[in-house]
Design a protein around this motif. Sequence first.
Motif, PDB file in Angstrom:
ATOM      1  N   ASN A  41     -11.153  -2.319   2.001  1.00 18.18           N
ATOM      2  CA  ASN A  41     -12.080  -2.971   2.943  1.00 18.18           C
ATOM      3  C   ASN A  41     -13.104  -1.976   3.478  1.00 18.18           C
ATOM      4  O   ASN A  41     -13.613  -2.118   4.585  1.00 18.18           O
ATOM      5  N   ILE A  55       3.429  -0.075   2.631  1.00 21.94           N
ATOM      6  CA  ILE A  55       3.089  -1.080   3.648  1.00 21.94           C
ATOM      7  C   ILE A  55       3.037  -2.445   2.976  1.00 21.94           C
ATOM      8  O   ILE A  55       2.200  -2.682   2.109  1.00 21.94           O
ATOM      9  N   ALA A  66      -6.249  -3.745  -0.851  1.00 23.71           N
ATOM     10  CA  ALA A  66      -6.793  -3.726   0.508  1.00 23.71           C
ATOM     11  C   ALA A  66      -8.002  -2.802   0.678  1.00 23.71           C
ATOM     12  O   ALA A  66      -8.139  -2.137   1.695  1.00 23.71           O
ATOM     13  N   PRO A 121       1.457   5.412  -0.415  1.00 16.31           N
ATOM     14  CA  PRO A 121       0.643   6.608  -0.171  1.00 16.31           C
ATOM     15  C   PRO A 121       0.099   7.143  -1.494  1.00 16.31           C
ATOM     16  O   PRO A 121       0.672   6.884  -2.561  1.00 16.31           O
ATOM     17  N   PRO A 122      -1.025   7.869  -1.432  1.00 12.02           N
ATOM     18  CA  PRO A 122      -1.711   8.270  -2.661  1.00 12.02           C
ATOM     19  C   PRO A 122      -0.824   9.020  -3.651  1.00 12.02           C
ATOM     20  O   PRO A 122      -0.985   8.888  -4.866  1.00 12.02           O
ATOM     21  N   GLU A 123       0.130   9.802  -3.142  1.00  9.83           N
ATOM     22  CA  GLU A 123       0.932  10.634  -4.035  1.00  9.83           C
ATOM     23  C   GLU A 123       2.081   9.867  -4.682  1.00  9.83           C
ATOM     24  O   GLU A 123       2.777  10.402  -5.554  1.00  9.83           O
ATOM     25  N   PRO A 148      -1.137 -10.372   6.601  1.00  4.59           N
ATOM     26  CA  PRO A 148      -2.464 -10.796   7.032  1.00  4.59           C
ATOM     27  C   PRO A 148      -3.545  -9.964   6.345  1.00  4.59           C
ATOM     28  O   PRO A 148      -3.351  -8.773   6.074  1.00  4.59           O
ATOM     29  N   VAL A 149      -4.671 -10.602   6.068  1.00  3.26           N
ATOM     30  CA  VAL A 149      -5.778  -9.931   5.377  1.00  3.26           C
ATOM     31  C   VAL A 149      -6.592  -9.138   6.395  1.00  3.26           C
ATOM     32  O   VAL A 149      -6.966  -9.656   7.454  1.00  3.26           O
ATOM     33  N   ALA A 150      -6.876  -7.878   6.063  1.00  7.82           N
ATOM     34  CA  ALA A 150      -7.689  -7.027   6.939  1.00  7.82           C
ATOM     35  C   ALA A 150      -9.158  -7.452   6.875  1.00  7.82           C
ATOM     36  O   ALA A 150      -9.626  -8.006   5.876  1.00  7.82           O
ATOM     37  N   VAL A 207       0.866  -1.180   0.000  1.00  2.88           N
ATOM     38  CA  VAL A 207       0.000   0.000   0.000  1.00  2.88           C
ATOM     39  C   VAL A 207       0.902   1.229   0.000  1.00  2.88           C
ATOM     40  O   VAL A 207       1.548   1.542   0.998  1.00  2.88           O
ATOM     41  N   LEU A 235       1.915  -5.967   2.449  1.00  4.20           N
ATOM     42  CA  LEU A 235       0.702  -6.649   2.889  1.00  4.20           C
ATOM     43  C   LEU A 235       1.005  -8.072   3.334  1.00  4.20           C
ATOM     44  O   LEU A 235       1.836  -8.757   2.742  1.00  4.20           O
ATOM     45  N   HIS A 275     -11.149   7.228   0.976  1.00  7.37           N
ATOM     46  CA  HIS A 275     -10.104   7.462   1.975  1.00  7.37           C
ATOM     47  C   HIS A 275      -9.070   6.352   2.002  1.00  7.37           C
ATOM     48  O   HIS A 275      -8.102   6.418   2.765  1.00  7.37           O
ATOM     49  N   LEU A 276      -9.287   5.314   1.209  1.00 11.69           N
ATOM     50  CA  LEU A 276      -8.363   4.172   1.189  1.00 11.69           C
ATOM     51  C   LEU A 276      -7.626   4.063  -0.139  1.00 11.69           C
ATOM     52  O   LEU A 276      -6.777   3.184  -0.307  1.00 11.69           O
ATOM     53  N   PRO A 289     -13.757   0.581   7.724  1.00 11.79           N
ATOM     54  CA  PRO A 289     -13.897   2.013   7.452  1.00 11.79           C
ATOM     55  C   PRO A 289     -14.983   2.270   6.405  1.00 11.79           C
ATOM     56  O   PRO A 289     -15.375   1.375   5.658  1.00 11.79           O
TER      57      PRO A 289
END
Lengths: 352, 352
Positions: free
Chosen positions: B341, B231, B339, B217-219, B235-237, B215, B233, B331-332, B326
């Motif tokens: 979720n 990040i 990911a 960051p957006p930028e 374990p599955v969230a 994962v 990945l 926002h994700l 969430p």
Amino acid sequence: MHHSRPYNAEPPPAALAGLPITPLDTFYGRNHGTVPELDPATWRLTVDGMLDRPLTLSLDELRATFPERTVVATLQCAGNRRAGLTRVRDIPGEDPWGPGATSTASWTGVRLADVLAHAGLRPGAAHIAFTAPDVNEQGGPREPYAGSVPTAKATSGEVLLAWAMNGRPLPLVHGAPLRVVVPGWIGARSVKWLERVTAQREPSAGYFQAVAYRVLPPEADPGTAGPGDGISLGPVALNSAILRPGDGERLHAGPVEVTGYAYAGDDREVARVDVSLDDGRTWAQAGLDRPDGSWAWQHWRLTLDLPEGRSAITVRAWDTTGAAQPEHACHLWNPKGYANNSWDRITVTCGA
Amino acid sequence: MHHSRPYNAEPPPAALAGLPITPLDTFYGRNHGTVPELDPATWRLTVDGMLDRPLTLSLDELRATFPERTVVATLQCAGNRRAGLTRVRDIPGEDPWGPGATSTASWTGVRLADVLAHAGLRPGAAHIAFTAPDVNEQGGPREPYAGSVPTAKATSGEVLLAWAMNGRPLPLVHGAPLRVVVPGWIGARSVKWLERVTAQREPSAGYFQAVAYRVLPPEADPGTAGPGDGISLGPVALNSAILRPGDGERLHAGPVEVTGYAYAGDDREVARVDVSLDDGRTWAQAGLDRPDGSWAWQHWRLTLDLPEGRSAITVRAWDTTGAAQPEHACHLWNPKGYANNSWDRITVTCGA
């Protein structure tokens, strides 16, 4: 100070800021009954239940029998940040804790795993229960405090029976002569003034395990909730909060360092912390301090260039599964006000 | 079908609905290269690295040496529900998977823990890496597929080297003759067409571990992201999705059963599933099927009384830490689209 009797006190957020280890006189206190004054000379720990060799130990015997261990661990009350839920809807009978119902100490004691191995856990002992003499005075039955954790957690190396905190004798208000420390789990399981450890087939039937410290659905009446209702809290969910500046603080416009903590319970770790000045439309990444071991919170910091006037500052964390905190407390509201891990928000006003 | 070469196919949501075990011909397929056709007669598994006794084993030798185990496990691609992120902002080079990049099978093989114990793990072997012959054809370097998991996970009893799926020989597209199954972790670690297991000090340096399945960051620009960015990945969230009715479906007004899955990876479990007809202002609790063991998804169901006209149906799950999914995909959003979720939402239209 939420209450003096039972003693319930929360440090102001700024008192926690930037300190990996919380000073003894700052560490939060959450109690359901009057602090019991146990005489260390006559106090004994009873270890009983589904064991081959039940034990009764004085503190000296405990220290002489098992190797001493130190673990840095954050404790966090399940009611941490309840105030954010109370703002959504009233939560009668529960104090509106801010972000200070969490603190971090260095704990010294023996591993519960070593004690249980010495006593010989029998097959089928799936839970380890803790009992203390403090009697509940805050609603619910007037019974001594009790709770339990699954044996898999109890026998992990990080769970301690601790007699020291930050290298000093454990203060009375934090559980002297001996308390349990269950890193990564809600503070309610780190039972203070410990008198009895029991290996048993089922979780503790105590009020604070079977009825309280559970996330009920919004429509439930906590006054009539029965044993087993709702989600029993254990490991602490991912959370973060702003500690400095304070909510409502007046500052000078320009560069301002924003700092706080982030924490992910049990086997999760904090992977990233984001700060936003536009309620989450855009984010900047905060710098994240290295944690003081696997069981400690992490402090984060970011310098923002704040304009004159009001600024809303929002923080959220991501964990090592790529999961982020949920947005709004309104969607997490529950009748006892537990586990608020929505984005933390403060407002500051900057002058020229 | 997202692609035929490499083979990438997702079942329609309704094909997964209500089935604890996904049929073989329905199970999702996610591949980065052409399916390699390995000759079981000459195929060998190499177990090497930081071991006292490296091994080379035929499939018959593997089956004769170690006890056979069966585990029901859900696999879930890190790109599951990416379509919800793609609707926020385009994600070039990545397919818009719906909620069907997850499926559940009964896997039979040997415990990786048994194989590693037999080979004698040396101190310092913190990661177990898996290598396969399928060469990446989807952007990034043209290298064989590889990934790793920490030794603590690899030596947990649930991780298998599997040759059978739902009681049948493992199909070629699912990794014959042998695949890894890492329950609770992203599908990318359940390496298919396994040829080599290596005990090593560091995580796999392979592209799909060091660069992809992270994962950002957006930028960030995924084209220039380097090893270790973002990040990683594992374990599955916590996640959930609506499988029936389908998004956009036309129905008759009145009672309609809504059903789907919920899943929490690794050591977390699903504790509650809520369904809303007003985008989360109020929720009703769904009935939750018992999972088929510790590593399987759970199906949920709730009958809603749908009015005439359009209805938006939203689902979210809570896990055993009292954490909820969430709210919004916006926002994700992340540059590789992993990911997602956030709450799952569909719209249906009901006639009289």
